[in-house]
Design a protein around this motif. Structure first.
Motif, PDB file in Angstrom:
ATOM      1  N   ARG A  10       0.868  -1.189   0.000  1.00  0.00           N
ATOM      2  CA  ARG A  10       0.000   0.000   0.000  1.00  0.00           C
ATOM      3  C   ARG A  10       0.899   1.232   0.000  1.00  0.00           C
ATOM      4  O   ARG A  10       1.817   1.326   0.796  1.00  0.00           O
ATOM      5  N   ARG A  11       0.667   2.132  -0.946  1.00  0.00           N
ATOM      6  CA  ARG A  11       1.505   3.330  -1.022  1.00  0.00           C
ATOM      7  C   ARG A  11       0.639   4.561  -1.203  1.00  0.00           C
ATOM      8  O   ARG A  11      -0.459   4.492  -1.755  1.00  0.00           O
ATOM      9  N   SER A  12       1.150   5.678  -0.732  1.00  0.00           N
ATOM     10  CA  SER A  12       0.496   6.944  -1.016  1.00  0.00           C
ATOM     11  C   SER A  12       0.938   7.375  -2.405  1.00  0.00           C
ATOM     12  O   SER A  12       2.138   7.517  -2.659  1.00  0.00           O
ATOM     13  N   LYS A  14       0.359  10.400  -5.008  1.00  0.00           N
ATOM     14  CA  LYS A  14      -0.187  11.765  -5.019  1.00  0.00           C
ATOM     15  C   LYS A  14      -1.050  12.006  -6.258  1.00  0.00           C
ATOM     16  O   LYS A  14      -0.826  11.363  -7.302  1.00  0.00           O
ATOM     17  N   PHE A 135      -4.402   8.507  -1.713  1.00  0.00           N
ATOM     18  CA  PHE A 135      -3.552   9.482  -1.005  1.00  0.00           C
ATOM     19  C   PHE A 135      -4.405  10.256  -0.004  1.00  0.00           C
ATOM     20  O   PHE A 135      -5.402  10.867  -0.376  1.00  0.00           O
ATOM     21  N   TRP A 136      -4.011  10.181   1.272  1.00  0.00           N
ATOM     22  CA  TRP A 136      -4.710  10.952   2.323  1.00  0.00           C
ATOM     23  C   TRP A 136      -3.947  12.245   2.504  1.00  0.00           C
ATOM     24  O   TRP A 136      -2.764  12.231   2.856  1.00  0.00           O
ATOM     25  N   SER A 137      -4.635  13.350   2.254  1.00  0.00           N
ATOM     26  CA  SER A 137      -4.015  14.661   2.445  1.00  0.00           C
ATOM     27  C   SER A 137      -4.824  15.405   3.490  1.00  0.00           C
ATOM     28  O   SER A 137      -6.051  15.465   3.416  1.00  0.00           O
ATOM     29  N   SER A 138      -4.125  15.935   4.484  1.00  0.00           N
ATOM     30  CA  SER A 138      -4.848  16.686   5.521  1.00  0.00           C
ATOM     31  C   SER A 138      -4.528  18.170   5.341  1.00  0.00           C
ATOM     32  O   SER A 138      -4.917  18.761   4.359  1.00  0.00           O
ATOM     33  N   GLY A 139      -3.819  18.765   6.221  1.00  0.00           N
ATOM     34  CA  GLY A 139      -3.511  20.198   6.089  1.00  0.00           C
ATOM     35  C   GLY A 139      -4.593  21.026   6.746  1.00  0.00           C
ATOM     36  O   GLY A 139      -5.747  20.612   6.803  1.00  0.00           O
ATOM     37  N   ARG A 177      10.379   1.690   5.616  1.00  0.00           N
ATOM     38  CA  ARG A 177      10.047   1.820   7.031  1.00  0.00           C
ATOM     39  C   ARG A 177      11.287   1.521   7.846  1.00  0.00           C
ATOM     40  O   ARG A 177      12.113   0.682   7.446  1.00  0.00           O
TER      41      ARG A 177
HETATM   42  C1  FMN Z   1      -3.657  11.241   8.727  1.00  0.00           C
HETATM   43  C2  FMN Z   1      -2.735  11.391   7.541  1.00  0.00           C
HETATM   44  C3  FMN Z   1      -2.597  12.632   6.940  1.00  0.00           C
HETATM   45  C4  FMN Z   1      -1.721  12.809   5.871  1.00  0.00           C
HETATM   46  N1  FMN Z   1      -1.591  14.055   5.320  1.00  0.00           N
HETATM   47  C5  FMN Z   1      -0.674  14.258   4.350  1.00  0.00           C
HETATM   48  C6  FMN Z   1      -0.477  15.565   3.805  1.00  0.00           C
HETATM   49  O1  FMN Z   1      -1.179  16.513   4.169  1.00  0.00           O
HETATM   50  N2  FMN Z   1       0.466  15.714   2.867  1.00  0.00           N
HETATM   51  C7  FMN Z   1       1.248  14.666   2.439  1.00  0.00           C
HETATM   52  O2  FMN Z   1       2.125  14.863   1.600  1.00  0.00           O
HETATM   53  N3  FMN Z   1       1.039  13.408   2.884  1.00  0.00           N
HETATM   54  C8  FMN Z   1       0.107  13.180   3.840  1.00  0.00           C
HETATM   55  N4  FMN Z   1      -0.108  11.900   4.311  1.00  0.00           N
HETATM   56  C9  FMN Z   1       0.540  10.748   3.646  1.00  0.00           C
HETATM   57  C10 FMN Z   1       1.905  10.429   4.230  1.00  0.00           C
HETATM   58  O3  FMN Z   1       2.845  11.351   3.730  1.00  0.00           O
HETATM   59  C11 FMN Z   1       2.310   9.015   3.825  1.00  0.00           C
HETATM   60  O4  FMN Z   1       1.416   8.089   4.393  1.00  0.00           O
HETATM   61  C12 FMN Z   1       3.729   8.673   4.276  1.00  0.00           C
HETATM   62  O5  FMN Z   1       4.653   9.417   3.551  1.00  0.00           O
HETATM   63  C13 FMN Z   1       4.088   7.195   4.108  1.00  0.00           C
HETATM   64  O6  FMN Z   1       3.971   6.824   2.757  1.00  0.00           O
HETATM   65  P1  FMN Z   1       3.089   5.555   2.333  1.00  0.00           P
HETATM   66  O7  FMN Z   1       1.657   5.902   2.681  1.00  0.00           O
HETATM   67  O8  FMN Z   1       3.302   5.404   0.840  1.00  0.00           O
HETATM   68  O9  FMN Z   1       3.579   4.378   3.093  1.00  0.00           O
HETATM   69  C14 FMN Z   1      -0.976  11.702   5.375  1.00  0.00           C
HETATM   70  C15 FMN Z   1      -1.141  10.442   5.966  1.00  0.00           C
HETATM   71  C16 FMN Z   1      -2.013  10.288   7.034  1.00  0.00           C
HETATM   72  C17 FMN Z   1      -2.168   8.914   7.664  1.00  0.00           C
END
Ligand code: FMN
Length: 194
Positions: A10-12, A14, A135-139, A177
């Motif tokens: 599982r990867r983020s 963008k 991709f979960w983005s908060s901010g 990790r």
């Molecule tokens: C609650 C939460 C909020 C996140 N918000 C952001 C964000 O605002 N910007 C961002 O670049 N990544 C955000 N991420 C993603 C993380 O950057 C990402 O999960 C982390 O780099 C690990 O990468 P992976 O998900 O591919 O394992 C968020 C992840 C979580 C769980």
């Protein structure tokens, strides 16, 4: 794919690394079904989602830009709006993640938050299994009252950010990790088995 592969892979991904191709409704329904199986204390099931596709993504970009620049409505030529519009339209699907805590005083707010995070993780794992990027983005913008009002979310319910979904336009990224060894403490005692 077995469960450990899905978890590890599982990867983020963008929004700018997603294709514009639409995601079929039945695949999105599978993501929500996965989310809905998350655990929650007292079966409160506090996860809620608002799904933005097509031009509805522009409405969301406008509200987020207004929240960021502090003027409503925001100009269509405002650089913040243009940047957010690009981000929103890079992903074919943008899902607002909402925590709607139960009024039950026995359930702590952080428990509800944990449940919603697990629902999103379920969704993200399911996306991985389907080959979809997530991709979960908060901010801070996500927590702005104007965004809550646009999403029709009233306190104590609140938005936890946005989950972008789309087909990856890049090779599947590698994850990294640190070792888990130092994150786990073992306490072993034998007294009871004597
Ligand atoms: C609650 C939460 C909020 C996140 N918000 C952001 C964000 O605002 N910007 C961002 O670049 N990544 C955000 N991420 C993603 C993380 O950057 C990402 O999960 C982390 O780099 C690990 O990468 P992976 O998900 O591919 O394992 C968020 C992840 C979580 C769980």
């Amino acid at each position: 794919m077995n469960i450990m592969d899905v978890i590890r892979l599982r990867r983020s991904i963008k929004p700018e690394s997603m294709k514009a191709d639409p995601v079929a409704r039945d695949l999105l329904d599978q993501l929500f079904e996965a989310a809905n199986w998350a655990p929650s204390h007292g079966r409160t099931e506090p996860w809620r989602f608002v799904v933005f596709t097509d031009d509805a993504r522009l409405d969301l970009a406008r509200v987020l830009a207004s929240a960021e620049v502090g003027s409503s409505p925001v100009s269509e030529t405002d650089p913040t709006y243009l940047k957010l519009r690009q981000k929103m339209t890079n992903a074919p699907v943008v899902i607002a993640i909402i925590c709607a805590p139960s009024p039950n005083p026995k359930i702590e707010p952080h428990e509800e938050l944990a449940s919603v995070a697990m629902a999103v993780q379920n969704m993200h794992l399911c996306a991985r299994a389907l080959g979809l990027g997530g991709f979960w983005s908060s901010g801070k913008k996500a927590f702005h009252p104007a965004v809550a009002s646009f999403l029709e979310v009233a306190p104590p319910a609140h938005c936890l950010g946005f989950f972008y979904v789309g087909w990856p336009a890049i090779p599947w990224p590698k994850g990294e990790r640190g070792s888990v060894t130092h994150k786990v403490t073992w306490r072993n005692r034998t007294e009871l088995s004597i």
